[in-house]
Scaffold this motif. Structure first.
Motif, PDB file in Angstrom:
ATOM      1  N   ALA A 159       0.832  -1.208   0.000  1.00  0.00           N
ATOM      2  CA  ALA A 159       0.000   0.000   0.000  1.00  0.00           C
ATOM      3  C   ALA A 159       0.863   1.253   0.000  1.00  0.00           C
ATOM      4  O   ALA A 159       0.563   2.232  -0.712  1.00  0.00           O
ATOM      5  CB  ALA A 159      -0.929  -0.014   1.207  1.00  0.00           C
ATOM      6  N   LEU A 160       1.952   1.258   0.784  1.00  0.00           N
ATOM      7  CA  LEU A 160       2.833   2.422   0.825  1.00  0.00           C
ATOM      8  C   LEU A 160       3.523   2.649  -0.516  1.00  0.00           C
ATOM      9  O   LEU A 160       3.717   3.789  -0.944  1.00  0.00           O
ATOM     10  CB  LEU A 160       3.886   2.233   1.914  1.00  0.00           C
ATOM     11  N   ALA A 161       3.904   1.550  -1.184  1.00  0.00           N
ATOM     12  CA  ALA A 161       4.599   1.677  -2.466  1.00  0.00           C
ATOM     13  C   ALA A 161       3.662   2.116  -3.575  1.00  0.00           C
ATOM     14  O   ALA A 161       4.049   2.909  -4.449  1.00  0.00           O
ATOM     15  CB  ALA A 161       5.267   0.347  -2.822  1.00  0.00           C
ATOM     16  N   LEU A 162       2.432   1.615  -3.570  1.00  0.00           N
ATOM     17  CA  LEU A 162       1.495   1.918  -4.657  1.00  0.00           C
ATOM     18  C   LEU A 162       0.713   3.202  -4.437  1.00  0.00           C
ATOM     19  O   LEU A 162       0.131   3.736  -5.399  1.00  0.00           O
ATOM     20  CB  LEU A 162       0.528   0.753  -4.847  1.00  0.00           C
ATOM     21  N   GLY A 163       0.673   3.710  -3.193  1.00  0.00           N
ATOM     22  CA  GLY A 163      -0.064   4.947  -2.934  1.00  0.00           C
ATOM     23  C   GLY A 163       0.380   6.105  -3.809  1.00  0.00           C
ATOM     24  O   GLY A 163      -0.462   6.766  -4.452  1.00  0.00           O
ATOM     25  N   PRO A 164       1.703   6.396  -3.896  1.00  0.00           N
ATOM     26  CA  PRO A 164       2.157   7.488  -4.770  1.00  0.00           C
ATOM     27  C   PRO A 164       1.966   7.177  -6.257  1.00  0.00           C
ATOM     28  O   PRO A 164       1.855   8.093  -7.080  1.00  0.00           O
ATOM     29  CB  PRO A 164       3.649   7.612  -4.425  1.00  0.00           C
ATOM     30  N   VAL A 165       1.977   5.902  -6.609  1.00  0.00           N
ATOM     31  CA  VAL A 165       1.810   5.519  -8.012  1.00  0.00           C
ATOM     32  C   VAL A 165       0.360   5.725  -8.457  1.00  0.00           C
ATOM     33  O   VAL A 165       0.091   6.101  -9.596  1.00  0.00           O
ATOM     34  CB  VAL A 165       2.236   4.052  -8.212  1.00  0.00           C
ATOM     35  N   PHE A 166      -0.566   5.463  -7.526  1.00  0.00           N
ATOM     36  CA  PHE A 166      -1.985   5.673  -7.783  1.00  0.00           C
ATOM     37  C   PHE A 166      -2.526   6.615  -6.706  1.00  0.00           C
ATOM     38  O   PHE A 166      -3.232   6.189  -5.780  1.00  0.00           O
ATOM     39  CB  PHE A 166      -2.752   4.347  -7.749  1.00  0.00           C
ATOM     40  N   PRO A 167      -2.190   7.912  -6.777  1.00  0.00           N
ATOM     41  CA  PRO A 167      -2.550   8.841  -5.707  1.00  0.00           C
ATOM     42  C   PRO A 167      -4.055   8.930  -5.455  1.00  0.00           C
ATOM     43  O   PRO A 167      -4.482   9.150  -4.328  1.00  0.00           O
ATOM     44  CB  PRO A 167      -1.977  10.185  -6.190  1.00  0.00           C
TER      45      PRO A 167
END
Length: 223
Positions: A159-167
């Motif tokens: 979740a931490l890694a994908l949060g910025p990728v899919f804001p």
């Protein structure tokens, strides 16, 4: 040679406990009385010496030291049993604590995880549907080279890694990771609404263009 008879001075025919011990030690210091006592006897002597001298006053029966020793041993055994159980529980909690990889076990494709999530939801297995849907999200991100596939990758880290990728989906990803951990390390049951939310989130991420600059460890072109 006849056996030696232990004799005490006439003035000490009725000594107190300390005087009797002193006289006995003095008499036994002679080479004829040198004995090799076992560790159990020495331990018992040490324990008795710790007890108050109440037997002379007739306040307690003669079996009191034995009863106290049994009580002490019972307390020690209880403490050891509790400590052993506590270590066992700590070990079990460590094994079950959130930290094992989301994609542990036999690896499958993202589409296989999705199919299993939908099938589990249809069967009413909401916990399994929740887990498989989040694994589909993780595997899908790995297949799109938006996420590094490394051992021990946890739901929270995904979740931490994908949060910025899919804001636009950062908050739903955080809730999905929490749902995964709750099902996997908590009740294990889940509910239909949460499972459906994760299935829908997976579909939404597939249809969303990622922020490539924020993707950690890109290993190839976006797909």
């Amino acid at each position: 040679m006849p056996p030696r008879v232990l004799t005490l001075p006439r003035a000490a025919l009725d000594p107190d406990r300390d005087e009797a011990r002193r006289l006995l030690k003095s008499e036994l210091a002679d080479g004829d009385y040198q004995l090799r006592e076992s560790w159990l006897v020495r331990l018992w002597s040490w324990f008795v010496d710790l007890l108050p001298d109440v037997s002379l006053a007739g306040q307690l029966p003669s079996w009191t030291p034995w009863a106290l020793l049994v009580l002490v041993l019972a307390v020690v055994a209880a403490v050891l049993a509790f400590a052993t159980r506590d270590r066992w529980r700590t070990g079990r909690l460590r094994e079950q604590a959130p930290g094992r990889s989301v994609l542990d076990g036999v690896r499958r494709s993202a589409e296989e995880y999705r199919a299993e999530a939908r099938a589990a939801l249809a069967r009413g297995e909401h916990g399994t549907a929740t887990l498989e849907a989040y694994r589909a999200i993780t595997a899908g991100a790995v297949e799109r080279t938006l996420l590094q596939d490394r051992p021990g990758l946890t739901a929270h880290e995904v979740a931490l890694a994908l949060g910025p990728v899919f804001p636009g989906h950062a908050d739903p990803l955080g809730r999905a990771a929490q749902a995964f951990d709750t099902v996997r390390y908590g009740s294990g049951r889940g509910d239909a609404g949460t499972a459906q939310e994760l299935i829908d989130l997976d579909a939404g991420l597939r249809d969303t263009r990622p922020e490539l600059a924020a993707a950690p460890g890109l290993a190839g072109p976006f797909r």
